[in-house]
Design an enzyme around this catalytic site. Sequence first.
Site, PDB file in Angstrom:
ATOM      1  N   PRO A 316       0.808  -1.241   0.000  1.00  0.00           N
ATOM      2  CA  PRO A 316       0.000   0.000   0.000  1.00  0.00           C
ATOM      3  C   PRO A 316       0.835   1.282   0.000  1.00  0.00           C
ATOM      4  O   PRO A 316       0.845   2.025   0.977  1.00  0.00           O
ATOM      5  CB  PRO A 316      -0.827  -0.127   1.273  1.00  0.00           C
ATOM      6  N   CYS A 317       1.511   1.555  -1.113  1.00  0.00           N
ATOM      7  CA  CYS A 317       2.295   2.791  -1.183  1.00  0.00           C
ATOM      8  C   CYS A 317       1.374   4.013  -1.155  1.00  0.00           C
ATOM      9  O   CYS A 317       1.824   5.124  -0.903  1.00  0.00           O
ATOM     10  CB  CYS A 317       3.190   2.792  -2.417  1.00  0.00           C
TER      11      CYS A 317
END
Length: 350
Positions: A316-317
């Site tokens: 989850p950047c």
Amino acid sequence: MKALPSIQEMERAYKSSDASYDGIFYLAVRSTGVFCRPSCSARKPYPRNVEYYATSREAVFAGYRPCKRCRPMESNGATPDWLEGLLAKIDGDPSARYSDEVLRRNGIEPARARRYFQKTFGMTFQAYCRGRRLGKAFQQIRSGDDLDDVALGYGYNSHSGFRDAFSRTFGSSPGKSRTGDCIITSWIESPLGALIAAATSEGICLLEYSDRRMLDAQVATLRKNFHCAIIPGDNQHLALLKKELEEYFHGNRKSFTVPLISPGTPFQEKVWKELRRIPYGKTVPYEEIARRIGSSEAQRAVGHANGLNRIAIVIPCHRVVNKNGKLGGYGGGLWRKQKLLQLEQGQNLF
Ligand SMILES: [Zn+2]
């Protein structure tokens, strides 16, 4: 990076043919495969059929062709008269090769065309042709059945069309690699636009927005890392990813169990691992990630590794933001980052 206005604002703008929004966003119509400027005088599509893009390039790469009426590929102001004919030609047969010689035969000076595409569309002429090829192949698949990827297996023509364009674009030879170890790629529809996923027999190695400029480079890195051909298809990891993504987009899944294969430098791997520790619905500044991996002076390197993440959403950047609370960057476009964060705050994307 350009952020889009709110959906309500864009809907209002295109419904009233508001020319002041020209260049701010483009609307693409799923049912016709055409994209327009907001001011277009063509019949107004139903909002549920509309996708929005910040640039004409994104619309092209997502498989849409420019509207003949409002000509969204042409910059406002003087338009060279050779352009329309050339765009129509490419559209009629995107799989053809447009060599310098072919261009000259059509009365177009290749160097001028190259400069024009670069300057006006922000991409090379070849990239445009490639984007149209791939986009058209993708769209053939989509037209079979919007959500059901199983249709891929039945529609031989669209499948081979996809493989054809895919191998042209990515240089693999799909037929030959069927038996060997290979990377299998698949198309996933989502409320944030189409995604390209790829998996080996070990796990997912790519999940990226189909209109992302980095896609080519990401695929090249994959081929280099895994030394194998890339072919369209499905496997158990892709099937699980699709199921989990669908649950995620409906707000019913907060973490992913699908196995991931994401080789990088030791530093990148450390960053990516840290990203996976950020809980659903939370955001963390770049500085904090740098501190957590024990190199607080490496914020910029953290940002860079973040941008090179090949497995969007699952790693989850999008949960990494600027210290001042601003969104920061996102390879898939800020509007997507915003949507993902809203989704994780409990908002409905559908
Ligand atoms: Zn139009």
